[in-house]
Design a protein around this motif. Structure first.
Motif, PDB file in Angstrom:
ATOM      1  N   UNK A 187      19.687 -25.356 -25.391  1.00  0.00           N
ATOM      2  CA  UNK A 187      20.741 -25.170 -26.383  1.00  0.00           C
ATOM      3  C   UNK A 187      20.728 -26.348 -27.344  1.00  0.00           C
ATOM      4  N   UNK A 188      21.307 -26.161 -28.497  1.00  0.00           N
ATOM      5  CA  UNK A 188      21.227 -27.176 -29.554  1.00  0.00           C
ATOM      6  C   UNK A 188      21.929 -28.479 -29.187  1.00  0.00           C
ATOM      7  N   UNK A 189      22.904 -28.434 -28.296  1.00  0.00           N
ATOM      8  CA  UNK A 189      23.613 -29.646 -27.894  1.00  0.00           C
ATOM      9  C   UNK A 189      22.908 -30.446 -26.817  1.00  0.00           C
ATOM     10  N   UNK A 190      21.812 -29.918 -26.283  1.00  0.00           N
ATOM     11  CA  UNK A 190      21.093 -30.572 -25.198  1.00  0.00           C
ATOM     12  C   UNK A 190      20.648 -31.997 -25.497  1.00  0.00           C
ATOM     13  N   UNK A 191      19.984 -32.239 -26.625  1.00  0.00           N
ATOM     14  CA  UNK A 191      19.555 -33.603 -26.922  1.00  0.00           C
ATOM     15  C   UNK A 191      20.734 -34.576 -27.076  1.00  0.00           C
TER      16      UNK A 191
END
Length: 128
Positions: free
Chosen positions: A73-77
């Motif tokens: 998901x985009x919030x992972x990093x």
């Protein structure tokens, strides 16, 4: 069987049968508990207990970081970066005995725990 043995068996069975979303919340619950006890121990001048709890908290965060799929998901990093920041803060708190850093990490951990708890409840509520 002793009370402690029964408790250990209950905890072991709970972990073994819990769905992944529940396990994640359980990890966060333990993280928050470790941080609460570490902060209280620092306030009482018990650096040994505080250090042990902060080290355990670091291990939990390292496990959370290691199992995080940053591509899912985009919030992972961003979450991975936050975990790294929290570990650094705990190391510094442990070295300096800085209770305010422990409290700051605890605040982040509580917010993350609450968000994951809500997400887990939605997943469970949605059902198969």
């Amino acid at each position: 069987m002793t009370t402690q043995a029964l408790r250990n068996r209950y905890v072991s069975d709970s972990v073994a049968t819990a769905p992944p979303s529940k396990l994640l919340v359980m990890l966060y619950d333990r993280l928050v508990l470790d941080l609460m006890i570490a902060g209280q121990s620092l306030e009482q001048g018990d650096r040994q207990t505080a250090s042990g709890r902060m080290q355990h908290a670091q291990e939990i965060i390292m496990e959370l970081r290691a199992t995080l799929d940053t591509t899912a998901w985009s919030g992972g990093p961003g979450l991975a970066s936050l975990y790294s920041f929290l570990i650094t803060e705990l190391v510094q708190a442990n070295v300096t005995g800085d209770r305010s850093r422990v409290e700051s990490v605890q605040s982040f951990a509580e917010q993350l725990r609450d968000a994951w708890r809500e997400a887990a409840a939605q997943v469970i509520g949605a059902g198969p």
